[in-house]
Write an enzyme that holds these catalytic residues in place. Structure first.
Site, short mmCIF file in Angstrom:
data_model
loop_
_atom_site.label_atom_id
_atom_site.label_comp_id
_atom_site.label_asym_id
_atom_site.label_seq_id
_atom_site.Cartn_x
_atom_site.Cartn_y
_atom_site.Cartn_z
N CYS A 121 24.36 101.24 132.76
CA CYS A 121 24.36 101.41 134.21
C CYS A 121 23.08 100.76 134.70
O CYS A 121 22.01 101.34 134.57
CB CYS A 121 24.43 102.88 134.61
SG CYS A 121 24.21 103.13 136.39
N CYS A 124 21.54 102.74 138.08
CA CYS A 124 20.94 104.07 137.95
C CYS A 124 21.13 104.51 136.51
O CYS A 124 20.59 103.83 135.62
CB CYS A 124 21.46 105.06 139.00
SG CYS A 124 23.24 105.18 139.20
N SER A 125 21.84 105.57 136.24
CA SER A 125 22.00 106.01 134.85
C SER A 125 23.35 106.68 134.64
O SER A 125 23.46 107.68 133.95
CB SER A 125 20.88 106.99 134.48
OG SER A 125 19.62 106.39 134.65
N CYS A 126 24.41 106.11 135.23
CA CYS A 126 25.75 106.70 135.13
C CYS A 126 26.17 106.78 133.66
O CYS A 126 25.95 105.84 132.90
CB CYS A 126 26.74 105.88 135.92
SG CYS A 126 26.37 105.86 137.69
#
Lengths: 218, 219
Positions: A121, A124-126
């Protein structure tokens, strides 16, 4: 890089004997800020501390990469399940009870000798929480988010995976609300293993697509 | 927005530093931040795109310095104040002041139900006809909105092929600001490595990006 080193200091220092706030060491600014916020929210009736404990317990002890490993092992031993998993990943994963937040819409990607999938991702940090739990620090870090899309083979080499030139690399950047789980290749020498034994071999990193599943003897 | 969060393709960030046998949390305060963020999120005063947009508005140097849960703490404090659930004075003093807002805290008994909700951003497929189908060549639009978008900079202006149509989802851009749920088809779009990164990219590397109708034009 200073930003990287700083994150390293923060995230990797989990020697709890030296953690501030333990054994009488002074609290850090962040610890104080979090305690103050929680206490304020409780005083105002905006959060129930028992609900906070239940949320933590869920992600600390119940939801994690063992869930994803069960999905993978089942797909390896049950061709009909694998077919359902690839055709409607969300429903097939839900058959095993893994549903909900950050996994509402799942896509499973099958690795083969000729195609290697990996997930990132960049924005962000999905991450697919119901099957893998909370993301590891490296997945959320600037180096991985920056490099996975421009230098996937270099990143894979750092994880110990060297792919031949004939293997296609597919990097999936989770920019929307789909969450991706890699179905790794079943390692050689596992013909006699049970589904449970297979699940025990499956690693989190293999389900992100930055590792291969090691054989029974590593 | 062209923020530092949009990291795909940046150089100079160093090697990927994977920690063996990493624990779920490194500090107790991280657990509390996770739980506070989730529990206050369930108060429904903001949505996930507003949460992401809030983090994107951190000062760039602070964004790069902060750990994941420090970013979550920033987001939660800021949204609680912006939505009127806390005042700046309360946050600074740690003491409640004035009447509590009329909201109901997430009860412990509702935690599992809340976490296991199966509908988030997906909308009814009948709300919008698809603009593209699998196999169509598309160009990611070259736009640079100052607000939230999920079209990464590294794909803008580049040509790819629709791999699959995921169905209709909430368009994040509008959702992050007004909260309006604009239905939009979301597609996995395949870009060849060399289209994105030039001749130095591997000839058998491809990057798949989930992109909405509004981000794409025929190519």
């Amino acid at each position: 890089m200073s930003g990287h080193d700083h994150e390293h200091d923060h995230e990797h220092d989990h020697d709890h004997d030296h953690e501030p706030g333990v054994h009488g060491a002074p609290l850090t600014d962040t610890q104080l800020r979090v305690r103050a916020l929680e206490s304020l929210l409780v005083d105002k009736g905006l959060v129930d501390p028992k609900a906070l404990d239940a949320l933590i317990d869920t992600y600390e002890t119940k939801v994690g990469p063992r869930n994803g490993a069960r999905v993978v092992a089942k797909a390896w031993v049950d061709p009909a399940y694998k077919q359902r998993l690839l055709a409607d990943s969300t429903e097939a994963i839900a058959e095993l009870g893994y549903i909900g937040r950050q996994g509402e819409d799942m896509v499973v990607l099958e690795n083969t000798p000729k195609v290697h999938n990996m997930v990132v991702c960049t924005l962000c940090s999905c991450y697919p929480w119901p099957v893998l739990g909370l993301p590891p620090v490296w997945y959320k870090s600037a180096p991985y988010r920056a490099r996975a899309v421009i230098d996937p083979r270099g990143v894979l080499r750092e994880f110990g995976v060297s792919l031949g030139d004939d293997v296609e690399v597919r990097v999936w950047d989770s920019t929307a609300e789909l969450r991706y789980l890699v179905l790794p290749e079943r390692p050689a020498g596992t013909d006699g293993l049970s589904e449970d034994e297979l699940a025990a071999l499956v690693t989190r990193d293999a389900m992100i697509g930055v590792a291969k599943v090691p054989g029974p003897r590593g | 927005m062209n923020g530092v969060h949009d990291m795909g393709g940046m150089h100079g960030m160093g090697p990927v530093d994977a920690e063996p046998n990493e624990p779920v949390f490194h500090h107790d305060w991280e657990k509390r931040v996770l739980a506070i963020a989730l529990a206050t999120g369930f108060l429904k005063r903001w949505n996930i795109d507003m949460g992401r947009y809030t983090i994107e508005q951190m000062a760039p140097a602070e964004y790069l310095r902060a750990t994941y849960y420090e970013k979550w703490l920033y987001r939660t404090e800021r949204l609680l104040v912006e939505r009127g659930l806390l005042t700046k004075d309360e946050l600074a003093s740690g003491r409640p002041n004035g009447r509590p807002p009329a909201v109901r805290a997430l009860p412990p008994a509702d935690v599992q139900t809340a976490l296991r909700g199966r509908r988030a951003a997906r909308m009814d497929d009948r709300l919008k006809a698809p603009t593209f189908k699998a196999g169509d060549r598309v160009r990611a639009r070259n736009f640079h909105p100052s607000h939230h978008t999920r079209l990464p900079r590294y794909a803008r202006g580049k040509v790819g092929v629709i791999d699959r149509d995921h169905g209709v989802f909430i368009l994040p851009d509008e959702h992050a600001t007004s909260g309006t749920k604009v239905p939009s088809h979301c597609y996995a779009v395949r870009f060849e490595g060399r289209e994105l990164w030039g001749p130095d990219a591997g000839p058998r590397d491809a990057i798949y990006i989930d992109l909405f109708d509004e981000y794409l034009e025929p190519a």
